[in-house]
Design an enzyme around this catalytic site. Structure first.
Site, PDB file in Angstrom:
ATOM      1  N   ASP A  33      43.130  23.738-106.766  1.00 20.35           N
ATOM      2  CA  ASP A  33      42.485  24.631-105.418  1.00 20.35           C
ATOM      3  C   ASP A  33      43.567  25.438-105.267  1.00 20.35           C
ATOM      4  O   ASP A  33      44.908  25.184-104.685  1.00 20.35           O
ATOM      5  CB  ASP A  33      42.381  23.468-104.644  1.00 20.35           C
ATOM      6  CG  ASP A  33      42.033  24.177-103.177  1.00 20.35           C
ATOM      7  OD1 ASP A  33      40.808  24.307-102.750  1.00 20.35           O
ATOM      8  OD2 ASP A  33      42.909  24.707-102.423  1.00 20.35           O
ATOM      9  N   TYR A  38      47.304  32.423-100.782  1.00 25.45           N
ATOM     10  CA  TYR A  38      48.450  31.822-101.393  1.00 25.45           C
ATOM     11  C   TYR A  38      49.072  32.884-102.243  1.00 25.45           C
ATOM     12  O   TYR A  38      50.373  32.532-102.553  1.00 25.45           O
ATOM     13  CB  TYR A  38      47.849  30.770-102.266  1.00 25.45           C
ATOM     14  CG  TYR A  38      47.282  29.530-101.430  1.00 25.45           C
ATOM     15  CD1 TYR A  38      46.992  29.535-100.176  1.00 25.45           C
ATOM     16  CD2 TYR A  38      46.713  28.559-102.061  1.00 25.45           C
ATOM     17  CE1 TYR A  38      46.158  28.543 -99.238  1.00 25.45           C
ATOM     18  CE2 TYR A  38      45.823  27.463-101.461  1.00 25.45           C
ATOM     19  CZ  TYR A  38      45.769  27.540-100.137  1.00 25.45           C
ATOM     20  OH  TYR A  38      45.006  26.511 -99.274  1.00 25.45           O
TER      21      TYR A  38
END
Length: 259
Positions: A33, A38
């Site tokens: 994930d 990110y």
């Protein structure tokens, strides 16, 4: 969708995230994930390709960030994420946060991506009941997943019940309370009873609650340890004891206050 996956939030792009993903895949994980926010999608994609494991055996999730909400903007953001990951098709694409006044248009873009076969499933993240109700007013496709902060200090029973009724799979981010619950007396008691770590007790609780879980770690020993949760079962009584730890306590932002 595997019940256990590796979360890579705050894992630095490059060797750190690549090592974490490779260690997880080596340990038997088959779900990774990530998210555009990110900024490590490239490393995740490289690790998957270098792992030698067939692509079709790995479930890959990423998410559209708040700045990219809107129909055309989301389509562009998806293509950027897809190229960063270096994957032809993604397994799950999520709306990261319910940006007020925008997420319904963003959902229309996700529906198009799904219909076009560019992603195998679409869902949301950090949606509360009122967000889901608003989305479902016009949605053609019900979200497959709602990924939310979920742990024994934030059980969210009503949200879980609502998602179950609508056929939406609940998925836990920050399932381990960022380590802040590990010294809780109940967890210490259950750890001794089952011969498992506090982290393993919480992750097993997730599974028995029917919640997919994606603990984050870049430490090989913890990645391996977090996976060792399929060889024991918590009693129904102990599951209920953990349920009662609920304090509606969040360690991440509240969805109504963050966006």
């Amino acid at each position: 969708m595997p019940w256990l996956g590796l979360g890579v939030y705050k894992a630095e792009d490059g060797e750190e995230v690549k090592t974490a993903v490779k260690e997880a895949l080596k340990a038997g994980y088959r779900s990774i994930d990530t998210a555009a926010f990110y900024m490590n999608e490239q490393g995740v994609g490289e690790a998957i390709r270098e792992s030698g494991i067939p692509r079709e055996e790995i479930f890959v999730t990423t998410k559209v960030w708040n700045d990219d909400h809107g129909y055309e903007e989301t389509l562009r953001a998806f293509e950027k994420s897809r190229q960063s990951l270096g994957l032809e098709t993604l397994d799950l694409y999520l709306i990261h946060w319910p940006v007020t006044g925008k997420f319904k248009e963003t959902w229309q873009a996700l529906e198009k991506l799904y219909k076009d076969g560019k992603v195998r499933a679409i869902g949301v993240s950090n949606f509360l009941i009122h967000h889901l109700e608003e989305l479902l007013e016009d949605a053609e496709i019900v979200p497959a997943v709602n990924q939310v902060e979920y742990h024994p200090l934030l059980v969210q029973e009503q949200l879980h019940k609502y998602c179950t009724e609508k056929g939406i799979q609940l998925e836990a981010w920050s399932p381990l309370t960022r380590g802040r619950m590990f010294d809780h007396p109940l967890l210490e008691e259950l750890s001794e009873k089952y011969g498992k770590t506090p982290a393993q007790i919480i992750l097993r609780w997730d599974l028995q609650k029917g919640v997919v879980t994606i603990p984050k770690s870049v430490t090989p020993s913890r990645i391996q340890s977090n996976k060792d949760i399929f060889d024991f079962t918590l009693s129904e009584e102990d599951v209920k004891k953990l349920d009662k730890c609920n304090q509606n306590q969040r360690f991440g932002p509240h969805p109504d206050e963050f966006v």
